[in-house]
Write a protein that holds these residues in place. Sequence first.
Motif, short mmCIF file in Angstrom:
data_model
loop_
_atom_site.label_atom_id
_atom_site.label_comp_id
_atom_site.label_asym_id
_atom_site.label_seq_id
_atom_site.Cartn_x
_atom_site.Cartn_y
_atom_site.Cartn_z
N ASP A 259 0.81 -1.21 0.00
CA ASP A 259 0.00 0.00 0.00
C ASP A 259 0.84 1.27 0.00
OD1 ASP A 259 1.04 -0.15 2.52
OD2 ASP A 259 -0.88 -0.33 3.56
N SER A 464 -15.80 5.43 -10.07
CA SER A 464 -14.75 4.65 -9.43
C SER A 464 -13.42 5.40 -9.44
CB SER A 464 -14.60 3.30 -10.12
OG SER A 464 -13.52 2.57 -9.59
N MET A 465 -13.06 5.95 -10.60
CA MET A 465 -11.78 6.66 -10.72
C MET A 465 -11.82 7.97 -9.92
SD MET A 465 -11.18 5.98 -14.78
CE MET A 465 -9.62 6.81 -14.90
N ARG A 466 -12.97 8.66 -9.92
CA ARG A 466 -13.09 9.90 -9.17
C ARG A 466 -12.89 9.65 -7.67
NH1 ARG A 466 -18.96 11.96 -8.47
NH2 ARG A 466 -18.83 10.09 -7.16
N ASP A 467 -13.54 8.60 -7.15
CA ASP A 467 -13.41 8.30 -5.72
C ASP A 467 -11.96 7.98 -5.36
OD1 ASP A 467 -16.10 8.72 -5.54
OD2 ASP A 467 -16.64 6.58 -5.51
N ARG A 468 -11.29 7.20 -6.23
CA ARG A 468 -9.91 6.82 -5.94
C ARG A 468 -8.99 8.04 -5.96
NH1 ARG A 468 -9.32 3.55 -9.73
NH2 ARG A 468 -7.83 4.57 -11.12
N PHE A 469 -9.16 8.91 -6.97
CA PHE A 469 -8.32 10.10 -7.06
C PHE A 469 -8.60 11.07 -5.92
CE2 PHE A 469 -7.94 9.43 -11.90
CZ PHE A 469 -6.80 8.67 -11.73
N GLN A 470 -9.86 11.19 -5.54
CA GLN A 470 -10.20 12.09 -4.44
C GLN A 470 -9.60 11.63 -3.13
OE1 GLN A 470 -14.49 12.36 -4.57
NE2 GLN A 470 -14.46 14.16 -5.91
N GLN A 471 -9.52 10.30 -2.92
CA GLN A 471 -8.88 9.77 -1.73
C GLN A 471 -7.38 10.10 -1.73
OE1 GLN A 471 -10.32 8.43 0.89
NE2 GLN A 471 -8.37 8.17 1.95
N GLN A 472 -6.75 9.98 -2.90
CA GLN A 472 -5.34 10.34 -3.01
C GLN A 472 -5.15 11.84 -2.79
OE1 GLN A 472 -3.60 8.92 -6.68
NE2 GLN A 472 -4.54 6.91 -6.49
#
Length: 589
Positions: A259, A464-472
């Motif tokens: 991770d 899906s991609m928006r959520d992942r990028f927002q977490q980053q």
Amino acid sequence: MARIRRTETAAQKRETWYIALYIRLSRDDGYDESLSVTNQKKILTEYVKDYFLEDFQITDCYIDDGMTGTDYDRPDFQRMIHDVETGKVNCIICKNLSRAFRNYSDQGYFLEKIFPLYHIRFIALGDPKVDTYLNPESVTGLEVPINGLMNDRFAYKTSSDVRRTFDTKRRNGEFIGAFAPYGYKKHPQEKNRLIIDDEAAWVVKSIFQWFIYGDGSTAEGLSKEGIAKKLNDMGIPNPSMYKLKKGYKYRNPNAEKNDGLWQGTSVSRILKNRVYTGTMVQGRQKVISYKVHDVINVPEEEWYQVENTHEEIISQKLFDKARQLQKKDTRAAPGKRENYLFAGLLKCADCKKSMTRRSSGGYVYYNCSTYKRKSKDRCTKHTIRLDVLEKAVLHAIQTQIRVMGSVERIADTIRHAPASDKKTTRLEGIKKLREQELHKIEGLISGLYMDWKNGDITREQYRSMRDRFQQQEIQLRDAVDYIKEEIGKEEREGASENPYLDAFLENKNIVSLTQGILTELVESIDIHEGGGITIHFKFKDPCKRAVGLFEHKQMAPPVPQEQPELPALQVQQVQSVQREPQEPPEPME
């Protein structure tokens, strides 16, 4: 007259062959064009097209690139055998026997047992030519077993030659690993030589500094877990993720679980690695044999260790301090990053066992672990309060430095020593990297919406991609904020590399204890019944050692002067007068 019924032979039956093309290229084959994956595939496909007369269908091409043939634990070979067992494949074609097998016993196992069991046709185009369907006797004759034995012996000889070459390089201090240790990179022209990777080297230096001296916010050094958390808060990727982000083709069996976060074990490996002192350390592990590829650990006395092969990141003295600190029984306070100040130093003066720590009535006390945990008949309590202990030890160290009468000399040496780079400068560099990553993520998020509207991605992909990028994005913003706080703290403290150095210069002596100071000066502390302590110092000349406390600022040593040797410095008894409130009595059991 009875009519004779004619039966078709196996050769006369019309059968569809589901073909697996098997290709293997070993690392030992190097850049031999005739053995390249492309050429092997071309040879096999041309054979099937021009010479295979029966009905056929190529099921798949199975490729093990850079894999040894001395065992069959190869990813695509295993995938091919699975397809054999499930009936997807009934014919295997390879360039020659050595592409499929370099192990004599494995060759016999598959050709004489597994392939006949599943009715598999096996074809090898090279010399000896093998076709178990048209010429079954080719397997049972002498030529195939002899060829298999020769391939086996060739693999053994090649393995022995490679090992000898590698051992020679190790003895000469040449780096032979696929990837440089974290903190270094391979020289662009000389692949067996290491040079410093400035970005990662700063992290290595910080790990040693934080572990021994702390990060300036506390008197204690940080624990390994505390260092890992600090690095994670700063958004610094762990060594494996760092290699991947740098574009290295780094392969690790646990890569999918990585991770990118640091752990205490990762910090521990860096603190124990002598490579950071300029010493090449290799041969810590080895495979059992050229056929058995299981990795085993090698005793340290058998490692290849060659000094001064590359530029050091950590001085030998600093490395030794970290090693001494790790040998002690250091523990971090629950929920905190720093280690206990006296961790690993305190011993019972009578039973010689460690002291145990506990809190009561707003104070912290140390007691003999034998008395507290094992038996009250084997030893006595040996109680001492933490604040009293700190005062007594600090007073003893201050006294020893004053006795030598050279405090001014120490202070003058430190004052005129060349200063190292400001810590804030390095933190600014880390902040800039995190801000660049944040800007990139923000751009990706803004572009996603247009990709969805233009039909380049689906709604589900967009979400899906928006959520992942927002977490980053959140993680990077937190990292930038944390680094800004660190920079602000350093600026408020004058950006000193070590705030205790400034205190020494101002007060002409050590004015507070740190774990780094104790590790440098004190071997152990015996606690006597009644509150007395015996401090076992590591030095005879405390002035020289006091200068050594600040060597991580790359200072020149003081000019040696004649000083009287004080034997009593090695063992000094200091009675601590405990007139403050005593530890409350224990409840009746």
